[in-house]
Design an enzyme around this catalytic site. Structure first.
Site, short mmCIF file in Angstrom:
data_model
loop_
_atom_site.label_atom_id
_atom_site.label_comp_id
_atom_site.label_asym_id
_atom_site.label_seq_id
_atom_site.Cartn_x
_atom_site.Cartn_y
_atom_site.Cartn_z
CB CYS A 1 -0.85 -0.31 0.85
SG CYS A 1 -1.85 1.04 1.17
CB CYS B 1 -0.74 2.33 3.91
SG CYS B 1 -2.07 1.95 3.31
CG ASP B 2 3.23 1.20 4.20
OD1 ASP B 2 2.69 1.76 5.57
OD2 ASP B 2 2.90 0.07 4.52
#
Ligand code: NDP
Length: 313
Positions: A136, A139-140
């Site tokens: 992701c 997200c990261d």
């Protein structure tokens, strides 16, 4: 252990689940919706959604999902955290049990459990999970500002993630196993035009290396041909974007699944092989996998459940 009864249980909280909840609650069925492992579903891990109708300037995925949830709650849907870990569809009412041991007896069930990111299956992916390996980018990606990362895949997700990461990272490799990108024209063009994205065509990943954190990847170009070449790239982040696997493990043996594990629908409706159990969204759609298509199928599933309740209860 509590036992609760409902006319309509919805399993999953992506656009399909929440749309089903909007329709089922407006039809007075007081649905209970279990949000699952990732409340809001995959869109909560995307950045901007540009192709959901009604948002001419785009909308953040997490915001879109929160608004869909609020819309369902406004009409009385009981949207709650929790995961259904076991189902018994052998007789009605269907018995569905949460991981906490609570039992729901449901006259109808709408399965909207979506799909999860696939991994390559390299042992090193587990070793560096959270230490450089991610599925992701949104997200990261933040952790990789001014660093070097790689994205694996050649579809829309891979191109979107590579493009997003290119706005944060110093350099992005896009590792593509074929000699072309299968992504849509607009995404292909965006990636090819971005000067800090390097596309490595005809390339596969054979391993990852590093000490505590990821430091690089072993790659092979033109594997199995006389041009085969092995080389390494130094990277801090390795992002998987090679498609998804439907979340149907708990339904195996009860619902008819296709060879890839997607739920099979019948009669041009959202009906599964079990009367009273319906499916919507990516879990039953290996082809389109779009938020708006998932929302549409959530509406259809709720209408099918409503008709079933009228005819059978
Ligand atoms: P896709 O299935 O479209 O693409 C998967 C990619 O990963 C392909 O390039 C595939 O290669 C590659 N791949 C699969 N397995 C491996 C492997 N073991 N090793 C290396 N590469 C591998 O998945 P997406 O998640 O990209 O997209 C799914 C659907 O969602 C599509 O319909 C897409 O259009 C849609 N989508 C739409 C978006 C939008 O409109 N904004 C955004 C994101 C997705 P190969 O080509 O060789 O099979």
């Amino acid at each position: 252990m509590d036992t609760e009864k409902t006319k309509c249980l919805i399993i999953g909280s992506g656009p399909a689940g929440y749309t089903a909840a909007i329709y089922a609650s407006r039809a007075n069925h007081s649905p209970i919706l279990y949000e699952g492992l990732q409340p809001g579903g995959q869109l909560t891990t995307t950045s901007e959604v540009e192709n959901f109708p009604g948002y001419p300037n785009g909308v953040m995925g997490a915001q879109l999902m929160e608004e869909l949830r609020q819309q369902a709650v406004r009409f009385g849907a009981d949207c709650r955290p929790g995961i259904i870990g076991e189902v018994d569809f052998s007789k009605r009412p269907f018995r569905c049990t949460t991981l906490d041991g609570d039992v729901i007896e449901a006259s109808t069930v709408i399965v909207a459990t979506g799909a999860s990111a696939k991994y390559l299956g390299l042992p090193d992916e587990q070793r560096f999970s959270g230490m450089g390996v991610s599925a992701c980018a949104t997200c990261d990606g933040f952790f990789y500002r001014n660093r070097v990362v790689a994205v694996v895949g050649g579809g829309d997700t891979a191109c979107e993630e590579a493009y997003y990461l290119s706005t944060l990272a110093k350099k992005v490799y896009l590792i593509v196993r074929k000699d072309y990108l299968r992504a849509s024209h607009v995404m292909r063009q965006r990636v090819m035009d971005k000067e800090n994205i390097e596309v490595l065509f005809n390339t596969n990943t054979t391993g990852l290396f590093g000490n505590e954190f990821l430091e690089g990847a072993h790659l092979v170009e033109y594997a199995g041909t006389d041009k085969e070449r092995h080389f390494d790239i130094d990277i801090d982040g390795f992002f998987l974007a090679i498609g998804h696997k439907p979340n149907t493990d708990i339904f195996k043996g009860q619902l008819t699944l296709d060879e890839s594990g997607y739920i099979v629908l019948f009669n041009n409706t959202q009906a599964t092989n079990v009367p009273g159990v319906f499916a919507a969204g990516d879990v039953a759609d290996s082809r389109y996998q779009q938020a708006v298509a998932a929302a549409g199928s959530g509406c259809r599933a709720a209408l099918d459940a409503d008709k079933f309740l009228m005819e059978n209860e």
